[in-house]
Design a protein around this motif. Structure first.
Motif, short mmCIF file in Angstrom:
data_model
loop_
_atom_site.label_atom_id
_atom_site.label_comp_id
_atom_site.label_asym_id
_atom_site.label_seq_id
_atom_site.Cartn_x
_atom_site.Cartn_y
_atom_site.Cartn_z
N ARG A 185 0.08 2.04 -15.37
CA ARG A 185 -0.75 1.80 -14.18
C ARG A 185 -1.87 0.85 -14.59
NH1 ARG A 185 -2.22 7.55 -11.51
NH2 ARG A 185 -3.07 6.15 -9.92
N ASN A 219 2.52 -4.16 -6.82
CA ASN A 219 1.89 -3.12 -6.00
C ASN A 219 0.50 -3.53 -5.52
OD1 ASN A 219 4.13 -1.40 -6.59
ND2 ASN A 219 3.14 -0.74 -8.47
N LYS A 222 -1.46 -1.54 -2.99
CA LYS A 222 -1.63 -0.12 -3.26
C LYS A 222 -2.86 0.18 -4.13
CE LYS A 222 2.12 1.41 -1.18
NZ LYS A 222 2.07 2.38 -0.06
N ASP A 357 -4.06 0.72 -9.99
CA ASP A 357 -2.79 0.78 -9.27
C ASP A 357 -2.53 2.23 -8.83
OD1 ASP A 357 -0.17 0.75 -8.40
OD2 ASP A 357 0.67 -0.06 -10.26
N GLY A 359 0.04 2.88 -6.64
CA GLY A 359 1.38 2.86 -6.04
C GLY A 359 2.46 2.72 -7.09
#
Length: 366
Positions: A185, A219, A222, A357, A359
């Motif tokens: 992430r 992403n 997101k 992040d 998502g």
């Protein structure tokens, strides 16, 4: 018995002149069918017996098929285990398009579009080439590709070979994904600075998403800001608060924490020094009002819910990173979680945002 003069008269009789009611042997009998003279074979010069007429079209193939076997023009049968004149090989029942002798009784060869098991890794036929993710035309082995353990900087961010997609890393950088990107992430600090009027917490999220989109990050829609007002915080706002085993990483792949819970429990392993574009910055102010545990730090210090750039108001901020990650100052930065909570800052000043992040999609290997 006819006289000689009668026989002579018969010999010189013009074509088409009938002297009897019986049909000529080379013509069809009248009323006996719908055929025409062209549907019959001409009489043989060696026999007066006519061949039976045929109505089937002649075959244009040089081979005929008998069940699962193919007969060549020399009478050889592909699959009978005997190599005929028109065959390159014949292993009988062992013929296979994945073996040394194909179902057409030809030797397996690189470029035939068939993969010879144990010998070739690939075969794209006329599509074989030496390009990235291609099949080499010389030996039908894979060309440069994701998973070969060799970093191809034009197409890959990382490549750990068989470790791709396992979540395992052997250094301070993130594991490699199945697509040869970093697995984790992403957490970055915005390259742009903002005053305290962020448009609320949702406005801060939008700024993170705009930054991620501008940098072409996955992403992008997101991302959420690591920020709190007086009633919501990352702990309550993030959809993926508890996602164990997924490292939190910077642009460039450096691991910040083993996962988000490690980040809040133990703090970052290194400074959050990278922007969405990979620029490295130190000792930058970041709007947060968030405790080390992802909770609201203050019910007052948040620039009136992040809607005001008033110099009389203030908000809690953090310090993103230190240039030297050793010594007393570094120890304090880590132990006291300066990254998210350092001191208050006037709302008319400029500071950055942390974006993460929210998502992330777990990979599944086919």
């Amino acid at each position: 018995m006819p006289r000689n003069t009668d026989l002579l008269a018969l010999l010189v009789m013009p074509l088409g002149t009938a002297c009897t009611d019986d049909p000529l042997p080379s013509m069809p009998a009248t009323g006996g069918g719908s055929g025409s003279p062209t549907s019959f074979d001409p009489p043989s010069s060696s026999s007066t017996t006519s061949e039976q007429p045929t109505t089937t079209e002649p075959t244009t193939s040089s081979t005929t098929s008998t069940g699962d076997l193919t007969t060549g023009p020399d009478g050889s049968v592909c699959g009978d285990g005997i190599v005929g004149d028109e065959e390159q090989c014949d292993l009988g029942a062992a013929n296979a398009n994945t073996g040394a002798c194909t179902l057409e009784c030809k030797h397996a060869s690189c470029g035939d579009g068939l993969v010879h098991e144990g010998v070739e890794q690939c075969d794209f036929g006329l599509g074989n080439d030496d390009s990235y993710d291609g099949c080499r035309p010389l030996d039908c082995q894979y060309g440069p590709r994701c998973g070969d353990g060799i970093l191809d900087v034009e197409y890959e961010i990382c490549d750990r070979g068989e470790l791709n997609g396992t979540g395992v890393t052997d250094d301070e950088f993130a594991p490699c994904s199945l697509m040869c990107g970093y697995y984790g992430r992403l957490l970055f600090m915005t390259s742009q600075q903002f005053n305290g009027n962020l448009g609320g917490v949702s406005g801060a999220d939008l700024k993170c998403r705009a930054a991620a989109s501008a940098a072409g990050l996955p992403n992008a829609n997101k991302y959420r800001a690591w920020i709190s007002d007086n009633f919501q915080s990352p702990e309550t706002r993030f959809d993926q608060w508890d996602l164990p085993g997924v490292p939190v990483i910077l642009t460039g792949g450096l691991v910040v924490a083993d996962d988000l819970l490690d980040l809040v429990d133990n703090g970052p392993h290194t400074g959050i020094a990278r922007t969405e574009f990979g620029e490295t910055l130190f000792k930058e102010r970041v709007w947060t009002n968030t405790s080390a545990f992802g909770e609201i730090f203050s019910i007052d210090d948040h620039c009136d819910g992040w809607t005001a750039a008033d110099g009389s108001l203030q908000a809690r901020s953090g310090i993103n990173a230190l240039a030297v990650e050793s010594g007393p100052e570094w120890d304090s930065w880590r132990a006291e979680r300066w990254w998210t909570s350092f001191s208050v800052f006037t709302c008319s000043a400029l500071a950055r945002l942390y974006c993460i992040d929210d998502g992330f999609v777990l990979e599944q290997e086919d």
